[in-house]
Design a protein around this motif. Structure first.
Motif, PDB file in Angstrom:
ATOM      1  N   TYR A  15       0.857  -1.270   0.066  1.00 33.00           N
ATOM      2  CA  TYR A  15      -0.157  -0.155   0.049  1.00 33.00           C
ATOM      3  C   TYR A  15       0.896   1.292  -0.085  1.00 33.00           C
ATOM      4  O   TYR A  15       1.884   1.163   0.879  1.00 33.00           O
ATOM      5  N   TYR A  47     -10.403  -3.507  -0.472  1.00 32.15           N
ATOM      6  CA  TYR A  47      -9.923  -2.987   0.866  1.00 32.15           C
ATOM      7  C   TYR A  47      -8.710  -2.910   0.900  1.00 32.15           C
ATOM      8  O   TYR A  47      -7.911  -3.759   0.498  1.00 32.15           O
ATOM      9  N   ASN A  49      -5.268  -1.459   3.415  1.00 37.10           N
ATOM     10  CA  ASN A  49      -5.035  -1.243   4.732  1.00 37.10           C
ATOM     11  C   ASN A  49      -3.483  -0.615   4.697  1.00 37.10           C
ATOM     12  O   ASN A  49      -2.481  -1.296   4.396  1.00 37.10           O
ATOM     13  N   SER A  50      -3.429   0.642   5.225  1.00 34.79           N
ATOM     14  CA  SER A  50      -1.925   1.247   5.119  1.00 34.79           C
ATOM     15  C   SER A  50      -1.184   0.702   6.142  1.00 34.79           C
ATOM     16  O   SER A  50      -0.106   0.602   6.172  1.00 34.79           O
ATOM     17  N   SER A  51      -1.828   0.372   7.612  1.00 36.29           N
ATOM     18  CA  SER A  51      -0.983  -0.230   8.468  1.00 36.29           C
ATOM     19  C   SER A  51      -0.655  -1.667   8.458  1.00 36.29           C
ATOM     20  O   SER A  51       0.397  -2.057   8.988  1.00 36.29           O
ATOM     21  N   LYS A  52      -1.557  -2.092   7.758  1.00 41.54           N
ATOM     22  CA  LYS A  52      -1.404  -3.812   7.480  1.00 41.54           C
ATOM     23  C   LYS A  52      -1.967  -4.229   6.112  1.00 41.54           C
ATOM     24  O   LYS A  52      -2.959  -4.690   5.831  1.00 41.54           O
ATOM     25  N   PRO A  53      -0.972  -4.047   5.187  1.00 38.33           N
ATOM     26  CA  PRO A  53      -1.181  -4.250   3.746  1.00 38.33           C
ATOM     27  C   PRO A  53      -1.543  -5.661   3.633  1.00 38.33           C
ATOM     28  O   PRO A  53      -2.251  -6.110   2.601  1.00 38.33           O
ATOM     29  N   TRP A  55      -3.660  -7.226   4.865  1.00 40.20           N
ATOM     30  CA  TRP A  55      -5.293  -7.293   4.853  1.00 40.20           C
ATOM     31  C   TRP A  55      -5.845  -7.113   3.708  1.00 40.20           C
ATOM     32  O   TRP A  55      -6.992  -6.945   3.536  1.00 40.20           O
ATOM     33  N   ASN A  56      -5.029  -6.295   2.838  1.00 38.10           N
ATOM     34  CA  ASN A  56      -5.676  -5.950   1.384  1.00 38.10           C
ATOM     35  C   ASN A  56      -6.568  -7.064   0.883  1.00 38.10           C
ATOM     36  O   ASN A  56      -5.867  -8.238   0.818  1.00 38.10           O
TER      37      ASN A  56
END
Length: 70
Positions: A15, A47, A49-53, A55-56
């Motif tokens: 991300y 989706y 997620n910048s802190s947990k890519p 989870w994309n």
């Protein structure tokens, strides 16, 4: 989504907050599953997620009970 040959190394999901762009990397053999989803499901959400890519993801919304396929 990037689909990779089975012999390719699979990069970690990414991300880039500045550009608001992300990517997930999947095996090429899974492409028909995602093509079917794009063709037959609505709406589809990406989706990122910048802190947990890791989870994309790509997903569809929940359908109400009894909802017919379109």
């Amino acid at each position: 989504m990037y689909f990779l040959h089975e012999t390719s190394q699979v990069p970690q999901p990414t991300y880039v907050p500045v550009n608001k762009v992300g990517a997930i990397f999947l095996p090429f053999k899974d492409m028909p599953i995602y093509l079917d989803m794009v063709r037959n499901e609505k709406p589809i959400y990406a989706y990122l997620n910048s802190s947990k890519p890791e989870w994309n993801s790509i997903k569809t919304a929940s359908e109400p009970v009894g909802e017919e396929e379109s």
